[in-house]
Design a protein around this motif. Structure first.
Motif, PDB file in Angstrom:
ATOM      1  N   SER A 212       0.857  -1.183   0.000  1.00 26.09           N
ATOM      2  CA  SER A 212       0.000   0.000   0.000  1.00 26.09           C
ATOM      3  C   SER A 212       0.896   1.236   0.000  1.00 26.09           C
ATOM      4  O   SER A 212       1.809   1.345   0.827  1.00 26.09           O
ATOM      5  N   LEU A 213       0.666   2.138  -0.946  1.00 22.84           N
ATOM      6  CA  LEU A 213       1.545   3.293  -1.106  1.00 22.84           C
ATOM      7  C   LEU A 213       1.211   4.398  -0.115  1.00 22.84           C
ATOM      8  O   LEU A 213       0.036   4.701   0.124  1.00 22.84           O
ATOM      9  N   ASP A 214       2.242   5.004   0.435  1.00 26.02           N
ATOM     10  CA  ASP A 214       2.085   6.223   1.216  1.00 26.02           C
ATOM     11  C   ASP A 214       1.917   7.400   0.266  1.00 26.02           C
ATOM     12  O   ASP A 214       2.175   7.301  -0.934  1.00 26.02           O
ATOM     13  N   LYS A 215       1.515   8.525   0.802  1.00 21.64           N
ATOM     14  CA  LYS A 215       1.282   9.717  -0.003  1.00 21.64           C
ATOM     15  C   LYS A 215       2.563  10.134  -0.716  1.00 21.64           C
ATOM     16  O   LYS A 215       3.624  10.308  -0.103  1.00 21.64           O
ATOM     17  N   GLY A 216       2.470  10.282  -2.056  1.00 18.07           N
ATOM     18  CA  GLY A 216       3.585  10.739  -2.848  1.00 18.07           C
ATOM     19  C   GLY A 216       4.653   9.701  -3.134  1.00 18.07           C
ATOM     20  O   GLY A 216       5.661  10.006  -3.769  1.00 18.07           O
ATOM     21  N   SER A 217       4.452   8.456  -2.697  1.00 17.62           N
ATOM     22  CA  SER A 217       5.486   7.437  -2.877  1.00 17.62           C
ATOM     23  C   SER A 217       5.285   6.673  -4.181  1.00 17.62           C
ATOM     24  O   SER A 217       4.290   6.861  -4.896  1.00 17.62           O
ATOM     25  N   GLN A 218       6.213   5.779  -4.482  1.00 18.85           N
ATOM     26  CA  GLN A 218       6.101   4.953  -5.667  1.00 18.85           C
ATOM     27  C   GLN A 218       6.758   3.607  -5.419  1.00 18.85           C
ATOM     28  O   GLN A 218       7.531   3.441  -4.471  1.00 18.85           O
ATOM     29  N   VAL A 219       6.454   2.645  -6.286  1.00 15.51           N
ATOM     30  CA  VAL A 219       7.013   1.311  -6.169  1.00 15.51           C
ATOM     31  C   VAL A 219       7.210   0.767  -7.582  1.00 15.51           C
ATOM     32  O   VAL A 219       6.510   1.171  -8.513  1.00 15.51           O
ATOM     33  N   SER A 220       8.168  -0.146  -7.753  1.00 19.73           N
ATOM     34  CA  SER A 220       8.463  -0.701  -9.071  1.00 19.73           C
ATOM     35  C   SER A 220       8.002  -2.146  -9.168  1.00 19.73           C
ATOM     36  O   SER A 220       8.183  -2.926  -8.228  1.00 19.73           O
ATOM     37  N   LEU A 221       7.396  -2.493 -10.300  1.00 21.36           N
ATOM     38  CA  LEU A 221       7.031  -3.869 -10.619  1.00 21.36           C
ATOM     39  C   LEU A 221       8.029  -4.403 -11.640  1.00 21.36           C
ATOM     40  O   LEU A 221       8.357  -3.717 -12.610  1.00 21.36           O
ATOM     41  N   SER A 222       8.496  -5.628 -11.439  1.00 20.32           N
ATOM     42  CA  SER A 222       9.350  -6.274 -12.428  1.00 20.32           C
ATOM     43  C   SER A 222       8.456  -7.038 -13.398  1.00 20.32           C
ATOM     44  O   SER A 222       7.767  -7.979 -13.014  1.00 20.32           O
ATOM     45  N   LEU A 223       8.425  -6.608 -14.667  1.00 24.48           N
ATOM     46  CA  LEU A 223       7.555  -7.200 -15.676  1.00 24.48           C
ATOM     47  C   LEU A 223       8.378  -7.595 -16.900  1.00 24.48           C
ATOM     48  O   LEU A 223       9.307  -6.900 -17.279  1.00 24.48           O
ATOM     49  N   ASP A 224       7.994  -8.695 -17.511  1.00 25.15           N
ATOM     50  CA  ASP A 224       8.590  -9.097 -18.783  1.00 25.15           C
ATOM     51  C   ASP A 224       7.789  -8.418 -19.890  1.00 25.15           C
ATOM     52  O   ASP A 224       6.634  -8.774 -20.144  1.00 25.15           O
ATOM     53  N   LYS A 225       8.397  -7.443 -20.576  1.00 22.61           N
ATOM     54  CA  LYS A 225       7.673  -6.683 -21.585  1.00 22.61           C
ATOM     55  C   LYS A 225       7.246  -7.545 -22.773  1.00 22.61           C
ATOM     56  O   LYS A 225       6.340  -7.181 -23.514  1.00 22.61           O
ATOM     57  N   ALA A 226       7.895  -8.698 -22.959  1.00 20.74           N
ATOM     58  CA  ALA A 226       7.554  -9.573 -24.087  1.00 20.74           C
ATOM     59  C   ALA A 226       6.501 -10.615 -23.717  1.00 20.74           C
ATOM     60  O   ALA A 226       6.130 -11.433 -24.564  1.00 20.74           O
ATOM     61  N   ASP A 227       6.018 -10.598 -22.495  1.00 19.47           N
ATOM     62  CA  ASP A 227       5.054 -11.607 -22.029  1.00 19.47           C
ATOM     63  C   ASP A 227       3.668 -11.301 -22.593  1.00 19.47           C
ATOM     64  O   ASP A 227       2.990 -10.384 -22.140  1.00 19.47           O
ATOM     65  N   ARG A 228       3.247 -12.089 -23.565  1.00 13.70           N
ATOM     66  CA  ARG A 228       1.936 -11.866 -24.190  1.00 13.70           C
ATOM     67  C   ARG A 228       0.785 -12.376 -23.328  1.00 13.70           C
ATOM     68  O   ARG A 228      -0.380 -12.129 -23.628  1.00 13.70           O
ATOM     69  N   GLU A 229       1.090 -13.110 -22.268  1.00  9.41           N
ATOM     70  CA  GLU A 229       0.048 -13.594 -21.365  1.00  9.41           C
ATOM     71  C   GLU A 229      -0.178 -12.636 -20.197  1.00  9.41           C
ATOM     72  O   GLU A 229      -1.120 -12.805 -19.431  1.00  9.41           O
ATOM     73  N   LEU A 230       0.676 -11.638 -20.069  1.00  2.95           N
ATOM     74  CA  LEU A 230       0.589 -10.731 -18.929  1.00  2.95           C
ATOM     75  C   LEU A 230      -0.647  -9.843 -19.031  1.00  2.95           C
ATOM     76  O   LEU A 230      -0.906  -9.242 -20.072  1.00  2.95           O
ATOM     77  N   VAL A 231      -1.403  -9.750 -17.932  1.00  3.71           N
ATOM     78  CA  VAL A 231      -2.550  -8.846 -17.838  1.00  3.71           C
ATOM     79  C   VAL A 231      -2.417  -8.068 -16.533  1.00  3.71           C
ATOM     80  O   VAL A 231      -2.419  -8.651 -15.447  1.00  3.71           O
ATOM     81  N   VAL A 232      -2.270  -6.753 -16.642  1.00  4.34           N
ATOM     82  CA  VAL A 232      -2.255  -5.882 -15.469  1.00  4.34           C
ATOM     83  C   VAL A 232      -3.667  -5.326 -15.285  1.00  4.34           C
ATOM     84  O   VAL A 232      -4.225  -4.730 -16.209  1.00  4.34           O
ATOM     85  N   THR A 233      -4.237  -5.552 -14.120  1.00  7.43           N
ATOM     86  CA  THR A 233      -5.580  -5.073 -13.825  1.00  7.43           C
ATOM     87  C   THR A 233      -5.497  -3.878 -12.875  1.00  7.43           C
ATOM     88  O   THR A 233      -4.869  -3.965 -11.818  1.00  7.43           O
ATOM     89  N   ALA A 234      -6.107  -2.767 -13.279  1.00  7.48           N
ATOM     90  CA  ALA A 234      -6.142  -1.564 -12.445  1.00  7.48           C
ATOM     91  C   ALA A 234      -7.598  -1.247 -12.148  1.00  7.48           C
ATOM     92  O   ALA A 234      -8.379  -0.968 -13.061  1.00  7.48           O
ATOM     93  N   ALA A 235      -7.978  -1.317 -10.875  1.00  8.49           N
ATOM     94  CA  ALA A 235      -9.385  -1.179 -10.483  1.00  8.49           C
ATOM     95  C   ALA A 235      -9.590   0.039  -9.601  1.00  8.49           C
ATOM     96  O   ALA A 235      -8.763   0.337  -8.730  1.00  8.49           O
ATOM     97  N   LEU A 236     -10.679   0.742  -9.860  1.00  6.61           N
ATOM     98  CA  LEU A 236     -11.174   1.765  -8.938  1.00  6.61           C
ATOM     99  C   LEU A 236     -12.207   1.088  -8.054  1.00  6.61           C
ATOM    100  O   LEU A 236     -13.205   0.553  -8.546  1.00  6.61           O
ATOM    101  N   GLU A 237     -11.971   1.098  -6.750  1.00  5.47           N
ATOM    102  CA  GLU A 237     -12.896   0.477  -5.809  1.00  5.47           C
ATOM    103  C   GLU A 237     -13.431   1.546  -4.860  1.00  5.47           C
ATOM    104  O   GLU A 237     -12.691   2.429  -4.432  1.00  5.47           O
ATOM    105  N   TRP A 238     -14.700   1.450  -4.539  1.00  2.00           N
ATOM    106  CA  TRP A 238     -15.296   2.378  -3.573  1.00  2.00           C
ATOM    107  C   TRP A 238     -16.532   1.729  -2.956  1.00  2.00           C
ATOM    108  O   TRP A 238     -17.212   0.916  -3.582  1.00  2.00           O
ATOM    109  N   ASP A 239     -16.810   2.077  -1.698  1.00  2.00           N
ATOM    110  CA  ASP A 239     -17.943   1.478  -0.989  1.00  2.00           C
ATOM    111  C   ASP A 239     -19.059   2.482  -0.696  1.00  2.00           C
ATOM    112  O   ASP A 239     -20.058   2.147  -0.061  1.00  2.00           O
ATOM    113  N   GLY A 240     -18.897   3.720  -1.134  1.00  2.00           N
ATOM    114  CA  GLY A 240     -19.919   4.736  -0.916  1.00  2.00           C
ATOM    115  C   GLY A 240     -19.719   5.538   0.345  1.00  2.00           C
ATOM    116  O   GLY A 240     -20.180   6.668   0.455  1.00  2.00           O
ATOM    117  N   GLY A 241     -19.072   4.949   1.327  1.00  2.00           N
ATOM    118  CA  GLY A 241     -18.734   5.677   2.547  1.00  2.00           C
ATOM    119  C   GLY A 241     -19.816   5.727   3.599  1.00  2.00           C
ATOM    120  O   GLY A 241     -19.551   5.651   4.784  1.00  2.00           O
TER     121      GLY A 241
END
Length: 444
Positions: A212-241
Motif C-alpha cells: 500500500s503506497l504512502d502519499k507521494g510514494s512509488q514502487v516498481s514492478l518487475s515485468l517481462d515486456k515480451a510476455d503476451r500472457e501478462l494482464v495488469v488489472t487496475a481497479a477503482l474500488e469504492w464502498d460509498g462511505g
C-alpha cells in the motif's frame, strides 16, 4: 561525516554497518558478496541480493527500498565467520536488459553508517558501457574492519562480476525437460541427497506481494515486456462511505488516460509531476528511431482526440490501445481496466470522476482507492489521503511503463479546481495538467 575519494579507506567502529545506495535516473540494484582471502566466495550462498536476501544467519542482509529509506545492505561484522575476509558492495543494472548501462544513471553515491557516523563515497561518472560497479568493500585488518572506496566498473553486469568471484549464476528460468525412461519398469536408482547440486543464484526479482503506497510514494514492478500472457488489472474500488450516499448511488467512474509507447517521451520533468498550462513536453522518444520531440505539442485536450478509456470508450485488448474497461458501475463497487502488451504502453494515468448527482463529498469519504494487480504476485493499493470536497476529478495513480525492466506505480492524488468539470490531461512525457481537458457531463 567523512567523504572518501576513490581508493580511500577508513576504519569503521564496532557495531553493525548499514550501506545505502542513492542514484538518479535509471534504477539499479544493490548486492553484496562475501569473499575469502583468495578473492572468491565459498559458495553461491555468499551472494546477497533481492532474490537471496541474507547470508550467515542474517549477518549480511539485503533490505529493499521502502518509504523513507533507500535500498541497503546491513552487515554485522562481529557475526561474520573468520574465513570471510571481505564484504564487497555492488551496484548493477537490470540483468534482463543488456542495453541498460550506467550512462543513464547519475549521481551514484553510497553511504555507510556505523555507530552514528556516516562515510560517503561519490562515484565518478561511468560512460564506458559499465553495467555493474564495485562500490565499496568492508575488509579485515587484524582485529578491526575498514571500509575502502573502489568505483570499478564491469561491462558484463552482475552476472559477469559474480562469476569472476566464483559464483555460478543462472539468469534463465527455463528448466531442462525431464528425461524419459525407455519403459515404465526402468526405474532409476535414487540419487543420494548429498549428490544433488545446489541450484545457482537467480537474478530474477521476486513479486512484491501486497503493498500500500504512502502519499507521494512509488514502487516498481518487475515485468517481462515480451510476455503476451501478462494482464495488469487496475481497479477503482469504492464502498460509498455511508448508507445515505449508497442509497443515492455513489456513482464514480474510472478513466484511464494513456500515452502509447509510440508517443511517449523520456522527459526532463519526472513522470507524474504536475505542470501548468502551456507545458510543452520535451525529451527523448521511448521508441528507438523516433523523433526527438521538443516540437511535439501538448497532449490533445479535445474529447475526440484524447487517448482515454472510460465508460463511453471501452477500449480493446486485441488492438490498440490494448487497454479495456470492464463496464460502468453506477453503484458502489468496482470498475477495472485490463492492460496488456506492456511493450505497447508508455504512461497510464488512473483518474476518478464523481458524477454531479453525488453531491460535494470528498473522494476519500466515498472509500475510493485504486488497486493494481499484475497477476504475478504483486498487488499495489493506492489510497487517498485528503478530504477535499467540491471537486469532481482526482488523478490517483500513474503507471509508468517506460522502464525496461517493468513498470513503476506512483501515488499522485491531484484534484481538480473547485467546481470545475474539466478532465485532467496526460502529456507525452508522463506529466499531468489538471483542469485542462474537455468537459463531459454524465447523465442518468
Amino acid at each position: 561525516m567523512l567523504e572518501l575519494a576513490k581508493g580511500g579507506n577508513t576504519t569503521v567502529g564496532p557495531g553493525p554497518v548499514t550501506v545505502e545506495l542513492s542514484v538518479e535516473g535509471d534504477t539499479v540494484d544493490l548486492s553484496a558478496l562475501l569473499v575469502t582471502a583468495n578473492g572468491k566466495v565459498r559458495s553461491d550462498d555468499d551472494l546477497v541480493f533481492y532474490n537471496q536476501p541474507s547470508a550467515e544467519s542474517g549477518a549480511v542482509r539485503h533490505l529493499a527500498a521502502d518509504v523513507g529509506s533507500l535500498e541497503r545492505i546491513e552487515v554485522d561484522t562481529a557475526a561474520l565467520p573468520a574465513d570471510v575476509d571481505r564484504v564487497v558492495l555492488v551496484a548493477s543494472c537490470d540483468p534482463d536488459d543488456t542495453s541498460r548501462t550506467f550512462r543513464d544513471v547519475k549521481n551514484v553515491h553510497v553511504s555507510a553508517r556505523v555507530s552514528g557516523d556516516t562515510v560517503l563515497f561519490r562515484l565518478p561518472v561511468l560512460t564506458d558501457g559499465e553495467r555493474a560497479v564495485l562500490l565499496t568493500e568492508l575488509y579485515r585488518r587484524g582485529t578491526v574492519w575498514k571500509l575502502r572506496a573502489i568505483g570499478q566498473g564491469y561491462a558484463n553486469g552482475l552476472a559477469g562480476l559474480a562469476t569472476d568471484f566464483g559464483i555460478e549464476v543462472a539468469e534463465d528460468e527455463a528448466l531442462e525437460p525431464p528425461t524419459e525412461h525407455p519403459t515404465a519398469l526402468a526405474v532409476p536408482d535414487p540419487v543420494p541427497t548429498a549428490a544433488l547440486p545446489t541450484p545457482p543464484a537467480r537474478l530474477l526479482k521476486p513479486p512484491l506481494g501486497r503493498v500500500s503506497l504512502d502519499k507521494g510514494s512509488q514502487v516498481s514492478l518487475s515485468l517481462d515486456k515480451a510476455d503476451r500472457e501478462l494482464v495488469v488489472t487496475a481497479a477503482l474500488e469504492w464502498d460509498g462511505g455511508s448508507e445515505q450516499r449508497r442509497r443515492r448511488g455513489a456513482d464514480l467512474d474510472l478513466y484511464a488516460l494513456f500515452i502509447p509507447a509510440s508517443k511517449a517521451l523520456r522527459g526532463t520533468v519526472p513522470p507524474g509531476a504536475l505542470v501548468k498550462s502551456g507545458h510543452v513536453p520535451q525529451g527523448e522518444p521511448l521508441r528507438a528511431g523516433g523523433t526527438v520531440t521538443s516540437a511535439i505539442p501538448a497532449a490533445p485536450k479535445e474529447g475526440k482526440k484524447a487517448d482515454v478509456v472510460y465508460y463511453r470508450r471501452l477500449g480493446s485488448l486485441t488492438s490498440r490501445p490494448y487497454i479495456r474497461l470492464d463496464g460502468d458501475s453506477r453503484v458502489p463497487g468496482r470498475e477495472a481496466v485490463q492492460i496488456v502488451r506492456p511493450d505497447e504502453q508508455g504512461y497510464v494515468l488512473l483518474c476518478a470522476y464523481s458524477a454531479l448527482s453525488n453531491g460535494f463529498g470528498s473522494f476519500r469519504s466515498f472509500g475510493a482507492k485504486v488497486v493494481i494487480d499484475d497477476g504475478r504476485g504483486s498487488t499495489v493499493t493506492v489510497p487517498l489521503y485528503e478530504n477535499t470536497k467540491t471537486r469532481y476529478w482526482v488523478a490517483i495513480a500513474l503507471v509508468d511503463f517506460t522502464a525496461a525492466d517493468g513498470a513503476s506505480i506512483r501515488h499522485v492524488e491531484a484534484y481538480s479546481a473547485r467546481m470545475t468539470e474539466r478532465r485532467p490531461v496526460l502529456h507525452a512525457d508522463g506529466t499531468i495538467e489538471m483542469n485542462a481537458g474537455p468537459v463531459e457531463f454524465k447523465r442518468r
